[in-house]
Scaffold this active site. Structure first.
Site, short mmCIF file in Angstrom:
data_model
loop_
_atom_site.label_atom_id
_atom_site.label_comp_id
_atom_site.label_asym_id
_atom_site.label_seq_id
_atom_site.Cartn_x
_atom_site.Cartn_y
_atom_site.Cartn_z
N HIS A 139 0.87 -1.16 0.00
CA HIS A 139 0.00 0.00 0.00
C HIS A 139 0.92 1.22 0.00
O HIS A 139 1.62 1.46 0.99
CB HIS A 139 -0.89 0.03 1.24
CG HIS A 139 -1.86 -1.10 1.33
ND1 HIS A 139 -3.23 -0.92 1.21
CD2 HIS A 139 -1.68 -2.42 1.55
CE1 HIS A 139 -3.85 -2.09 1.34
NE2 HIS A 139 -2.92 -3.02 1.55
N HIS A 323 -9.43 -0.95 7.90
CA HIS A 323 -10.63 -1.07 7.07
C HIS A 323 -11.73 -0.12 7.51
O HIS A 323 -12.91 -0.35 7.26
CB HIS A 323 -11.10 -2.53 7.04
CG HIS A 323 -10.16 -3.39 6.27
ND1 HIS A 323 -10.10 -3.38 4.90
CD2 HIS A 323 -9.19 -4.24 6.68
CE1 HIS A 323 -9.15 -4.20 4.49
NE2 HIS A 323 -8.58 -4.73 5.56
#
Length: 570
Positions: A139, A323
């Protein structure tokens, strides 16, 4: 007249040779030298009164144009998927030009690597050389990750993102042409190889195609943007057309189907599954079953590796943050609980040791630590040796088969999975010289030096005002391959073949070496080196017990690990 010396003295001067074993860090793992190419009695070493002098180990007449190397690493122990052996490494034009015996062919026999006035020397005596690590689950949240990755021994990052945006923090995608081009421009300033993944979570062939044409080397499907059957089918269809990889984080909640539906949607096409155990995300509780299929290239992310007494507790906090979940929302808490299962996490260790899971990656800053891919790989190998004993084929002191299996998980196998193995991923002639040098006692924890395309990019280094390089404080510091135009010449940006043919890199004015990926869509798990097993895997939906060919696989959590606090104060 021959001269003999004790093995102890020989090792002190030239490093270990055939018959010697080297311990990897403070693990219980040992590697044995399988072959020595350096020619007893004609070894080359550098220094005062040593061999590499003009007319001795250095050819007095040869020029660079006539074959002298740019750089030679002498007497190194090479740990690679292809073998564990001792050799000199010759590097020219940023690539590995030869592996074997270096020196002066005018007075030495069987010289493969010529040392001349054009040749720099790195003393590899007593050091282990590996290929630079490849992390396929990045990421791109912060550019500071690059320093951490490099100083851990990772030289290639594959993933997606645009910075600390919510989409990036969750999904590993660089979405759309504009974002892709800006990121390709941004990584020009990073001394590391990069390949970007586009957003695969769409049923639009046009949207998928434009991202591949813009320069991504693959597509990432993620449940947070949608991992529906149509998304999977369309991404794989377009990937087949353009020869790029599809990586997938499947549907944890089973809203759009179960693992069987995802397998059916994939329909035998090659796919790279992220965190295939499931704690990082994926069909609960049985995504782990996908490791059994020949078209699936299964990976782990490092927070679950190896399984320890702290693994379960740590994961809840990570998951809530990564998340975008809230502890005061019951549905969010239930979502998090469904993903953390000690039974599948324990089984994952063994699946790696059996060669069923093929790749190790990080999930950087998004439920994973970019600087611990290599460390956790070897911690897992050590834990498995202690709990399961030697691998079949390993005997005596050495653990060569296990070492080759685990080194492959973060070097050659991720390179193969993303179509860059022609360029990087192993210590082989013709590949770019992305190499990591380790002192054996620090192996797996802290490398000694990181070489990018034949030039030192980062290294341990003492006080710059000292009279010698070694006074404290010794820390990792960027070296010359991390500065100026040398940065661009020493790092690679990977793009799709169609983007390369369209000249995207020229239109954007990229200065880095730009190379196309290829050879992906016909891959199978049998292409994964030392990690190609495809047994039947089943998961009990009530107990989460995992069985391989009907046999229960589980292990105890580790209470103590090597390569840990002995090496890291903070």
């Amino acid at each position: 007249m021959s001269f003999s010396m004790t093995r102890e003295l020989y090792t002190a001067k030239y490093g270990p040779t055939v018959g010697d074993a080297v311990r990897l860090g403070d693990t219980d793992l040992f590697i044995e030298i399988e072959k020595d190419y350096t020619s007893y009695g004609d070894e080359v070493i550098f220094g005062g009164g040593k061999v590499i002098r003009d007319g001795m180990g250095q050819d007095p007449l040869i020029s660079r144009a006539e074959g002298a190397m740019d750089l030679v690493i002498t007497n190194a122990v090479i740990l690679d998927y292809s073998g564990i052996y001792k050799a000199d490494i010759g590097i020219k034009d940023g690539k590995i030009a030869a592996i074997g015996k270096s020196g002066n062919p005018r007075i030495m026999k069987n010289v493969d690597i010529i040392i001349g006035a054009s040749t720099e020397i790195i003393a590899g005596e007593g050091l282990i050389v590996t290929a630079g690590g490849i992390d396929t689950h990045i990421h791109f949240i912060s550019p500071q990750q690059v320093d951490v990755a490099l100083t851990s021994g990772v030289t290639t990052l594959i993933g997606g993102g645009t910075g600390p945006a919510e989409g990036t923090k969750a999904t590993t995608c660089t979405p759309g042409e504009w974002n892709i081009h800006r990121m390709l421009e941004s990584v020009e300033g990073l001394p590391i190889n990069v390949g970007l993944l586009g957003k695969g979570s769409t049923s639009s062939d046009v949207a998928l195609t434009e991202q591949i044409r813009a320069g991504v080397i693959g597509l990432k499907i993620h449940e947070d943007f949608g991992a529906m059957r149509s998304v999977i089918d369309h991404s794989l269809k377009i990937a087949d057309e353009y020869d790029v990889q599809v990586a997938i984080h499947t549907d944890t909640l089973n809203e759009f189907g179960f693992v069987e539906d995802t397998i059916d949607s994939i329909n035998g096409r090659v796919i790279h599954t992220f965190h295939t155990e499931g704690a990082g995300g994926g069909h609960a509780p049985d995504i782990i079953k996908m490791g059994a299929f020949s078209n699936v290239l299964p990976a782990s992310t490092n927070p679950t590796k190896p399984y320890t007494i702290n693994t379960i507790d740590e994961h809840m906090d990570m998951l809530m943050v990564c998340h975008h979940l809230r502890r005061n929302v019951p549905e969010d808490v239930a979502f998090a609980d469904s993903r953390i299962r000690k039974e599948t996490i324990a089984a994952e260790d063994i699946l790696h040791d059996m060669g069923i899971f093929s790749i190790m990656s990080s999930d950087s800053q998004a439920m994973g630590r970019i600087g611990e891919v290599i460390t956790r790989t070897w911690q897992t190998a050590d834990k498995m040796k202690k709990q399961r004993g030697k691998l079949q084929g390993d005997s005596g002191v050495g653990d060569n088969n296990r070492a080759k299996r685990y080194i492959s998980k973060y070097t050659i196998n991720p390179a193969i999975a993303h179509g860059i193995n022609t360029y990087v991923g192993s210590v082989e002639v013709g590949k770019y010289a992305d190499l990591v040098l380790w002192q054996p006692q620090f192996f797996g924890a802290k490398p000694n030096m990181i070489i990018k395309c034949g030039m030192v990019a980062n290294s341990i280094m003492g006080d710059a005002n000292a009279s010698i390089p070694t006074p404290q404080p010794i820390t990792y510091r960027p070296m010359y391959a991390s500065y100026g135009l040398a940065l661009q010449r020493s790092s690679i940006t990977f793009v799709s073949k169609i983007a390369f043919e369209l000249g995207v890199h020229k239109k954007l004015g990229l200065e880095k070496t730009v190379l196309p990926v290829f050879g992906i869509r016909n891959l199978t798990k049998q292409d994964m080196k030392h990690n190609c097993e495809t047994p039947e895997i089943t998961v009990d939906p009530q107990t989460y017990d995992v069985r391989v060919n009907g046999e229960l696989i589980t292990c105890e959590p580790a209470a103590e690990l090597p390569l840990a606090q002995r090496y890291f104060l903070f």
